[in-house]
Design a protein around this motif. Sequence first.
Motif, PDB file in Angstrom:
ATOM      1  N   LYS A  83     -20.633  65.945  36.737  1.00 25.88           N
ATOM      2  CA  LYS A  83     -19.183  65.854  36.538  1.00 25.88           C
ATOM      3  C   LYS A  83     -18.735  64.461  36.108  1.00 25.88           C
ATOM      4  N   LYS A  84     -19.683  63.640  35.630  1.00 22.54           N
ATOM      5  CA  LYS A  84     -19.327  62.305  35.156  1.00 22.54           C
ATOM      6  C   LYS A  84     -18.561  62.407  33.848  1.00 22.54           C
ATOM      7  N   PHE A  85     -17.566  61.538  33.700  1.00 25.78           N
ATOM      8  CA  PHE A  85     -16.808  61.437  32.457  1.00 25.78           C
ATOM      9  C   PHE A  85     -16.926  60.014  31.941  1.00 25.78           C
ATOM     10  N   TRP A  86     -17.394  59.882  30.699  1.00 26.34           N
ATOM     11  CA  TRP A  86     -17.573  58.578  30.068  1.00 26.34           C
ATOM     12  C   TRP A  86     -16.474  58.391  29.034  1.00 26.34           C
ATOM     13  N   THR A  87     -15.806  57.245  29.076  1.00 27.24           N
ATOM     14  CA  THR A  87     -14.776  56.912  28.108  1.00 27.24           C
ATOM     15  C   THR A  87     -15.091  55.535  27.540  1.00 27.24           C
ATOM     16  N   LYS A  88     -15.233  55.447  26.234  1.00 24.69           N
ATOM     17  CA  LYS A  88     -15.502  54.145  25.624  1.00 24.69           C
ATOM     18  C   LYS A  88     -14.222  53.320  25.680  1.00 24.69           C
ATOM     19  N   ILE A  89     -14.325  52.115  26.271  1.00 27.53           N
ATOM     20  CA  ILE A  89     -13.135  51.275  26.431  1.00 27.53           C
ATOM     21  C   ILE A  89     -13.327  49.870  25.864  1.00 27.53           C
ATOM     22  N   GLY A  90     -14.441  49.610  25.203  1.00 28.74           N
ATOM     23  CA  GLY A  90     -14.607  48.260  24.666  1.00 28.74           C
ATOM     24  C   GLY A  90     -15.949  48.036  24.011  1.00 28.74           C
ATOM     25  N   ALA A  91     -16.181  46.759  23.714  1.00 31.01           N
ATOM     26  CA  ALA A  91     -17.416  46.343  23.049  1.00 31.01           C
ATOM     27  C   ALA A  91     -17.889  45.043  23.681  1.00 31.01           C
TER      28      ALA A  91
END
Length: 87
Positions: free
Chosen positions: A21-29
């Motif tokens: 149930k993990k949710f990954w959201t790209k938020i940077g570099a």
Amino acid sequence: MTTQTKKPSHSVYHVEGEGQKKFWTKIGAAWAHEDGKGINIQLTCLPVDGCLVVRKPRTDEQKGDAMSALPTYVVPYEEMPTEEVQQ
């Protein structure tokens, strides 16, 4: 603040949940220092919970099926809160 001129060496993700149930959201570099002893991170938001994961981008050979390699960005409809927003 200085502007980064080369391509980021890593992506930064906000990860919530556990197991399947993990949710990954790209938020940077992120950019690795030339001496390998540090990293500069640029975020588009600052999460208040969960954890941050900094990962090197996958190579084309590691990606395999492009759709299965994408992180999940949307909470499944069944898990959406049912509380009404009060104005």
